[in-house]
Design a protein around this motif. Structure first.
Motif, short mmCIF file in Angstrom:
data_model
loop_
_atom_site.label_atom_id
_atom_site.label_comp_id
_atom_site.label_asym_id
_atom_site.label_seq_id
_atom_site.Cartn_x
_atom_site.Cartn_y
_atom_site.Cartn_z
N LEU A 1 0.81 -1.22 0.00
CA LEU A 1 0.00 0.00 0.00
C LEU A 1 0.85 1.26 0.00
O LEU A 1 0.50 2.25 -0.66
CB LEU A 1 -0.96 -0.02 1.19
N ILE A 2 1.97 1.27 0.70
CA ILE A 2 2.81 2.48 0.72
C ILE A 2 3.48 2.69 -0.63
O ILE A 2 3.66 3.83 -1.07
CB ILE A 2 3.84 2.45 1.88
N ILE A 3 3.82 1.60 -1.32
CA ILE A 3 4.36 1.73 -2.68
C ILE A 3 3.29 2.27 -3.62
O ILE A 3 3.56 3.17 -4.43
CB ILE A 3 4.94 0.39 -3.17
N MET A 4 2.06 1.76 -3.49
CA MET A 4 0.96 2.27 -4.31
C MET A 4 0.75 3.75 -4.01
O MET A 4 0.57 4.56 -4.93
CB MET A 4 -0.32 1.48 -4.04
N GLN A 5 0.79 4.13 -2.73
CA GLN A 5 0.61 5.52 -2.34
C GLN A 5 1.70 6.40 -2.95
O GLN A 5 1.42 7.49 -3.45
CB GLN A 5 0.63 5.65 -0.82
N ALA A 6 2.93 5.92 -2.93
CA ALA A 6 4.05 6.68 -3.49
C ALA A 6 3.89 6.87 -4.99
O ALA A 6 4.14 7.96 -5.52
CB ALA A 6 5.38 5.99 -3.17
N ILE A 7 3.46 5.83 -5.68
CA ILE A 7 3.25 5.93 -7.14
C ILE A 7 2.17 6.96 -7.44
O ILE A 7 2.34 7.82 -8.32
CB ILE A 7 2.89 4.55 -7.73
N LEU A 8 1.06 6.89 -6.72
CA LEU A 8 -0.02 7.86 -6.95
C LEU A 8 0.42 9.28 -6.62
O LEU A 8 0.05 10.24 -7.30
CB LEU A 8 -1.26 7.47 -6.14
N MET A 9 1.24 9.43 -5.57
CA MET A 9 1.76 10.73 -5.20
C MET A 9 2.64 11.30 -6.32
O MET A 9 2.50 12.47 -6.70
CB MET A 9 2.57 10.64 -3.91
#
Length: 138
Positions: free
Chosen positions: A14-22
């Motif tokens: 989830l944190i990787i997904m969050q970073a990509i979206l950011m």
């Protein structure tokens, strides 16, 4: 008490997904010159909501998942709920990448369905996790 390994894996995804979206949101800001807010750009609005919606849900989910894991909810239940949550959050992010998914345009009904799956899957994950945690504590 056990170390919440499954929660750590879910948190990692989830944190990787969050970073990509950011990053995708930031790149669009740089490209469009919109420093704050959405301007008049519906694509910017979708990217902000896609990023923000994950942020609104993922942190609380991982925290409660870790609590459930540490208090002895079965590994199978924890793993199932974690996988469902990560997958439905992917569905939601993909859906909000399109005009159809975010605004219900006539074309691309599959993205509307992906958003519905993402939203209801998130709700069901929360409810199941909360119920299993509370039942386990009784």
């Amino acid at each position: 008490m056990t170390v919440p390994i499954i929660s750590a894996y879910a948190g990692g995804f989830l944190i990787i997904m969050q970073a990509i979206l950011m990053v995708l949101t930031g790149l669009h800001r740089a490209k469009s010159g919109i420093n704050l807010g959405v301007g008049d750009d519906p694509v910017m609005e979708r990217k902000i909501r896609r990023h923000g919606n994950l942020a609104e849900n993922a942190g609380l989910f991982v925290a409660v998942l870790a609590l459930a894991e540490m208090t002895g909810v079965t590994t199978q239940v924890i793993m199932t709920i974690a996988i469902v949550f990560v997958v439905v959050r992917l569905f939601h992010a993909i859906a909000l990448s399109t005009e159809a998914g975010s605004h219900g345009a006539e074309t691309g009904k599959i993205f509307v369905l992906a958003r519905i799956i993402g939203a209801f899957g998130t709700l069901l994950s929360f409810l199941a996790l909360g119920a299993f945690l509370l039942l386990n504590l009784m």
